[in-house]
Write a protein that holds these residues in place. Structure first.
Motif, PDB file in Angstrom:
ATOM      1  N   TRP A 146      -7.765  -1.335  -6.705  1.00 48.98           N
ATOM      2  CA  TRP A 146      -7.331  -2.489  -5.621  1.00 48.98           C
ATOM      3  C   TRP A 146      -6.458  -3.654  -5.913  1.00 48.98           C
ATOM      4  O   TRP A 146      -5.442  -4.208  -5.487  1.00 48.98           O
ATOM      5  N   ALA A 147      -6.762  -4.060  -7.423  1.00 55.27           N
ATOM      6  CA  ALA A 147      -5.970  -4.937  -8.002  1.00 55.27           C
ATOM      7  C   ALA A 147      -4.590  -4.580  -8.460  1.00 55.27           C
ATOM      8  O   ALA A 147      -3.461  -5.267  -8.170  1.00 55.27           O
ATOM      9  N   GLY A 148      -4.586  -3.202  -8.732  1.00 58.80           N
ATOM     10  CA  GLY A 148      -2.866  -2.598  -8.641  1.00 58.80           C
ATOM     11  C   GLY A 148      -2.204  -2.844  -7.328  1.00 58.80           C
ATOM     12  O   GLY A 148      -1.171  -3.169  -7.423  1.00 58.80           O
ATOM     13  N   ILE A 149      -3.028  -2.529  -6.323  1.00 65.34           N
ATOM     14  CA  ILE A 149      -2.100  -2.588  -4.936  1.00 65.34           C
ATOM     15  C   ILE A 149      -1.814  -4.166  -4.810  1.00 65.34           C
ATOM     16  O   ILE A 149      -0.802  -4.451  -4.195  1.00 65.34           O
ATOM     17  N   ALA A 150      -2.863  -5.067  -4.951  1.00 69.82           N
ATOM     18  CA  ALA A 150      -2.335  -6.539  -4.756  1.00 69.82           C
ATOM     19  C   ALA A 150      -1.465  -6.764  -5.947  1.00 69.82           C
ATOM     20  O   ALA A 150      -0.578  -7.682  -5.235  1.00 69.82           O
ATOM     21  N   GLY A 151      -1.172  -6.617  -7.049  1.00 72.39           N
ATOM     22  CA  GLY A 151      -0.272  -6.641  -7.726  1.00 72.39           C
ATOM     23  C   GLY A 151       1.078  -6.341  -7.242  1.00 72.39           C
ATOM     24  O   GLY A 151       2.146  -7.071  -7.080  1.00 72.39           O
ATOM     25  N   ILE A 152       0.996  -5.081  -6.725  1.00 68.49           N
ATOM     26  CA  ILE A 152       2.372  -4.450  -6.008  1.00 68.49           C
ATOM     27  C   ILE A 152       2.993  -5.363  -4.901  1.00 68.49           C
ATOM     28  O   ILE A 152       3.879  -5.813  -4.819  1.00 68.49           O
ATOM     29  N   LEU A 153       1.969  -5.959  -4.241  1.00 67.01           N
ATOM     30  CA  LEU A 153       2.147  -6.622  -2.996  1.00 67.01           C
ATOM     31  C   LEU A 153       2.689  -7.909  -3.394  1.00 67.01           C
ATOM     32  O   LEU A 153       3.770  -8.400  -2.731  1.00 67.01           O
ATOM     33  N   ALA A 154       2.155  -8.521  -4.579  1.00 61.79           N
ATOM     34  CA  ALA A 154       2.622  -9.864  -4.975  1.00 61.79           C
ATOM     35  C   ALA A 154       3.993  -9.772  -5.448  1.00 61.79           C
ATOM     36  O   ALA A 154       4.606 -10.889  -5.387  1.00 61.79           O
ATOM     37  N   THR A 155       4.695  -8.786  -5.719  1.00 59.56           N
ATOM     38  CA  THR A 155       5.967  -8.631  -6.076  1.00 59.56           C
ATOM     39  C   THR A 155       6.988  -8.801  -5.126  1.00 59.56           C
ATOM     40  O   THR A 155       8.271  -8.970  -5.463  1.00 59.56           O
TER      41      THR A 155
END
Length: 189
Positions: A146-155
């Motif tokens: 989930w943190a990986g998806i959140a990080g991608i969204l933040a980009t």
């Protein structure tokens, strides 16, 4: 094609071969021109797809845009309720689409305040970008956490809303908290 979706105009389409050529009558690949109601444009794995209702066989279909030769008409149609609430899943799981769905351990989505054309250029492979309107899209992506998806969204450096599922929203809050601590530490050594 986007104009036909926005204005709700029926399209008459010919299906092209993978090499872009037109099948001839008698070929195994030949499909006669179809009349379709274009409802949504979606990007998945770097390709644009059209979610449409086929007026010939009364079925919802997913078409690769680069394999369609559309002719617009002036015939308007009323919006139909797609068979699935999750268009990204519908596109990714369509058996006749011509691609292989991505298999990620975690999959989430968010509404971004950016046009689909911008997000599609930078979204990771296997993502689905759904055009909502000229200024917004929905991005469905998978990752190892989930943190990986959140990080991608933040980009994407834009406002995010309608974050699903709740586990992804929680991961976004955790990352925001961690980054706030880093920012405070840098400001007050």
């Amino acid at each position: 094609m986007g104009a036909a979706v926005r204005h709700r105009h029926v399209l008459v389409t010919e299906m092209l071969r993978a090499d872009g050529s037109r099948p001839e009558t008698g070929d195994d690949d030949f499909l006669p021109a179809r009349r379709i109601e274009p409802h949504h444009l979606v990007v998945w794995a770097g390709r644009w797809y059209l979610v449409a209702y086929d007026l010939g066989d009364h079925q919802w279909r997913v078409h690769r845009v680069d394999r369609l030769r559309p002719r617009p008409t002036t015939h308007r149609f009323s919006p139909r309720q797609p068979p699935y609430d999750d268009l990204a899943h519908f596109v990714m799981s369509s058996h006749d689409r011509g691609d292989t769905p991505a298999a990620w351990q975690y999959t989430g989505q968010a509404r971004l305040n950016l046009p689909a054309s911008i997000v599609a250029r930078w979204a990771p492979s296997g993502s689905v970008v759904e055009h909502l309107d000229t200024e917004h899209c929905r991005l469905t992506i998978g990752a190892w956490s989930w943190a990986g998806i959140a990080g991608i969204l933040a980009t994407f450096d834009t406002e995010l809303t309608d974050i699903r599922p709740p586990e992804l929203a929680h991961a976004c809050r955790r990352i925001a908290y961690r980054l706030a601590i880093v920012a405070d530490t840098e400001r007050n050594p």
